[in-house]
Structure formats: C-alpha cells, structure tokens
Design an enzyme around this catalytic site. Structure first.
Site, mmCIF file in Angstrom:
data_model
loop_
_atom_site.group_PDB
_atom_site.id
_atom_site.type_symbol
_atom_site.label_atom_id
_atom_site.label_comp_id
_atom_site.label_asym_id
_atom_site.label_seq_id
_atom_site.Cartn_x
_atom_site.Cartn_y
_atom_site.Cartn_z
ATOM 1 N N ASP A 61 0.822 -1.225 0.000
ATOM 2 C CA ASP A 61 0.000 0.000 0.000
ATOM 3 C C ASP A 61 0.854 1.273 0.000
ATOM 4 O OD1 ASP A 61 -2.118 -1.858 0.458
ATOM 5 O OD2 ASP A 61 -1.828 -1.693 2.625
ATOM 6 N N GLU A 102 -11.381 -0.025 -3.240
ATOM 7 C CA GLU A 102 -10.542 0.513 -2.153
ATOM 8 C C GLU A 102 -9.355 1.251 -2.761
ATOM 9 O OE1 GLU A 102 -9.288 -2.872 0.186
ATOM 10 O OE2 GLU A 102 -8.135 -3.738 -1.456
#
Ligand code: FUB
Length: 359
Positions: free
Chosen positions: A32, A262
């Site tokens: 991420d 997301e």
C-alpha cells in the site's frame, strides 16, 4: 529489531536494474505505498506486512499489521533507506488492531501520518499522527478523526488554495458497506446526489455484502475537507461520483471491472484531478478524471493489470522530473496474499492525458 533501531542503524538497499521491477526493500514486507516528495526526497509510507497465524477470511483479518516504517530515496535508482519504526499500535490510544494502508502530508512545517485502524469497538476509523520530520517518529492524536470511518486514507493538498482533502473508503474488510442510512453514530453525510443522510454501522454487513443487482449504483469513495491544522474534518463526509463515460451516470455495483473497491489516490496533472483506485476483487488499478478534487470523476481506464496477490494498492507521484506508479505484489513471498512488497514503475501521459506504463 528494536535493538537494531535503537542503535541508530539505518537499513539501506540498492535497487538493481532488472527487466522486471524488483521490491524496493526485501528485509521486511511492505504494501500500500503512498509516495510523496518532501524536501526534494521521495518518501514512501507503506503498510508493514507481517506473518500471522490468523486464518484468512474476506474481512482481511490476516492483514494484522502493528506498526509503520517510512522509506526514502534520493534518486529513482536508489538506494532505499528504511528509517525504522515511525509509529506502533501500542502508542495509539484509540486503536485495537490492524494498522492498514497509511498516507502522509505536510502543511505548516509539520508532517502528518494518516492511518486506518480498528477502534476499541472493532470499527475502522482514520487517525492522524504528527511529526516535525517526514520520516517520523510520529505522535498520535488521542482519538481518531471525529466523523471518519472505513479505510485507506489518501490526503491531497491542492496547490489551489492550499486546501487539504481526505479521501477514504474500502469495501469488504474496509467496512464501507457497513455504513447504512439510520439514526446512528456517524453524523451527517452528503450522498452522491447532494442529499444529507445520517449513517449507522451495521456489523452484519461485514465482508462481501456490498450492494449488488441490476441498476444498483456502486458504493462511492468518500472525501472530506481537512481543517487548517490537519487534525479534524472541516466538512461533512461526501460520497464521490465516478461516472461511466458512455452514460454520464454513476458506475453500477455489478460493474466489477470499473467500480471503486478501495485504495483511493488523488494526484494532479496539468490542472486535471486524477482519482485512481483499486477495483478489488477484479484486481485492476483504475483511474478517473475531473475538474474538481471533489469530483465528479469520469472513468478513463486502467493503469495496471492484476499482479500476483489478491490486493492492489498504489500511489502516483512526480519525482526527479518523471512520473511514477508505486504498487505492491506478492512475488517475494511467492504469492502469500498478506506478505506483499512495494515496487515502482515509470508512467507517462499521452496527449489526451491517458496514463501508460513505460516499458
Ligand atoms: O493492507 C491492508 C489492506 O489491503 C489495505 O487497506 C487495502 O487497500 C489492501 O491493500
């Protein structure tokens, strides 16, 4: 590891030139990646993946991260410096577990780490921690941002007006689908059509229980203005519209190859706002563009096809006069979904502003 950090050592890895991108670091698992240039250096704020015995499920309980490291690079070729632990869960008063995908921003000479985690009631919220230095260590605020919920904060400070925006949202484990209309705990939110609604948290919707069916709209990511001191929301949370180019209408829930799941990210290129995201269970990184940081955005295409591993999550930044995509995959762990490694690839824009990966 603590002894190693306390001795003031810095871990540093040279990036070798292979045909395929290599992990930026391999002594820890990272995911991420949120990349920013601060003080002419590239800083990457990743999740710090770790081994676990927690069984895999659709809530992502296996993503059981407990601290954050910050990485930096002076040139795109490396080396990469790991500055050690910048923030750990035991130092955050409101957190129970799961330090997921963070982001960082700077304003007023300070650096802010925004991060999602479960609060003591098991609900994902967004927190903020502050430092004088981009690499931390960061000191957490006592509580999460009032009115925040779900995961994957991305903070964008617009050069127009110096306003900071907080983007959030993630379905399944990220709990976005759990927030439904009701007389509940989240306060007022503005929906896609500009109407006010009050939300309540329905835990029974955890996991793969997002809206579905013919004509049903996809859940939109969320955005809110941040206050001047970056420590609170300065507007109601607002649902973002991502429009299908062929209809001009919001993307539909069953449009799994294009709808938001997301990993929100915002960047600006030639006065155009680029909202990019993961399509989740179809594993694409996609992007949409608009003329305002609040949207609406119109779907434009894909940046990255599926990589090895279930999740995709990325950021885009200009560094050393070139544009870069930061993302993760599971090649180093040989396909273990929650043990990921951050990589970078150069991108370029064509005349119409479409994003392409450089060969
Ligand atoms: O790293 C935990 C979660 O996995 C992130 O919050 C999501 O974006 C996905 O990458």
């Amino acid at each position: 590891r603590r002894a190693w950090r306390d001795q003031g050592h810095r871990w540093s890895q040279n990036i070798h030139k292979y045909t395929m991108p290599q992990p930026l670091v391999s002594h820890i698992y990272t995911a991420d990646p949120s990349a920013h240039v601060f003080n002419n250096k590239l800083y990457i704020y990743p999740s710090h993946d770790r081994e676990t015995t927690i069984p895999f499920n659709d809530n992502g309980d296996q993503y059981d991260m407990a601290d954050y490291h910050v990485l930096s690079m002076e040139t795109p070729e490396g080396p990469v410096t790991d500055h050690g632990i910048a923030l750990r869960d035991s130092d955050i008063p409101w957190v129970s577990k799961q330090l997921w995908a963070p982001d960082a921003a700077t304003k007023n000479g300070k650096f802010y780490l925004f991060f999602p985690a479960r609060d003591k009631e098991n609900i994902f919220r967004i927190g903020v921690a502050v430092s004088d230095k981009p690499e931390g260590p960061f000191i957490s605020e006592e509580n999460f941002l009032a009115g925040s919920y779900s995961i994957d904060p991305a903070v964008f400070v617009d050069d127009v007006g110096n306003q900071a925006y907080l983007y959030t949202g993630g379905i399944w484990g990220g709990q976005l689908q759990c927030w439904v209309e009701g007389n509940g705990i989240a306060g007022i939110e503005i929906d896609m059509d500009g109407n006010e609604r009050r939300l309540t948290f329905d835990e029974s919707l955890s996991g793969p229980h997002e809206p579905a069916g013919e004509g049903v709209r996809a859940l939109g990511p969320r955005v809110a203005l941040l206050s001047e001191d970056m420590l609170s929301l300065a507007s109601p949370v607002q649902e973002i519209k991502i429009l299908a180019p062929e209809t001009g209408e919001p993307l539909l829930a069953d449009d799994h190859e294009r709808r938001f799941f997301e990993a929100a990210w915002m960047h600006k290129y030639r006065d155009m706002y680029y909202f990019s995201y993961s399509t989740g269970d179809t594993h694409f990184l996609a992007y949409a563009t608009g003329s305002s940081p609040l949207g609406p955005f119109t779907y434009r295409g894909r940046i990255l096809d599926p990589v090895l591993g279930w999740t995709t999550h990325h950021s885009i930044a200009e560094f050393a006069g070139r544009w870069w995509l930061f993302y993760h995959d599971c090649e180093l762990s040989k396909g273990v979904d929650h043990l990921r490694s951050v990589k970078m690839r150069e991108i370029w824009y064509d005349e119409e502003g479409h994003i392409h990966l450089k060969d």
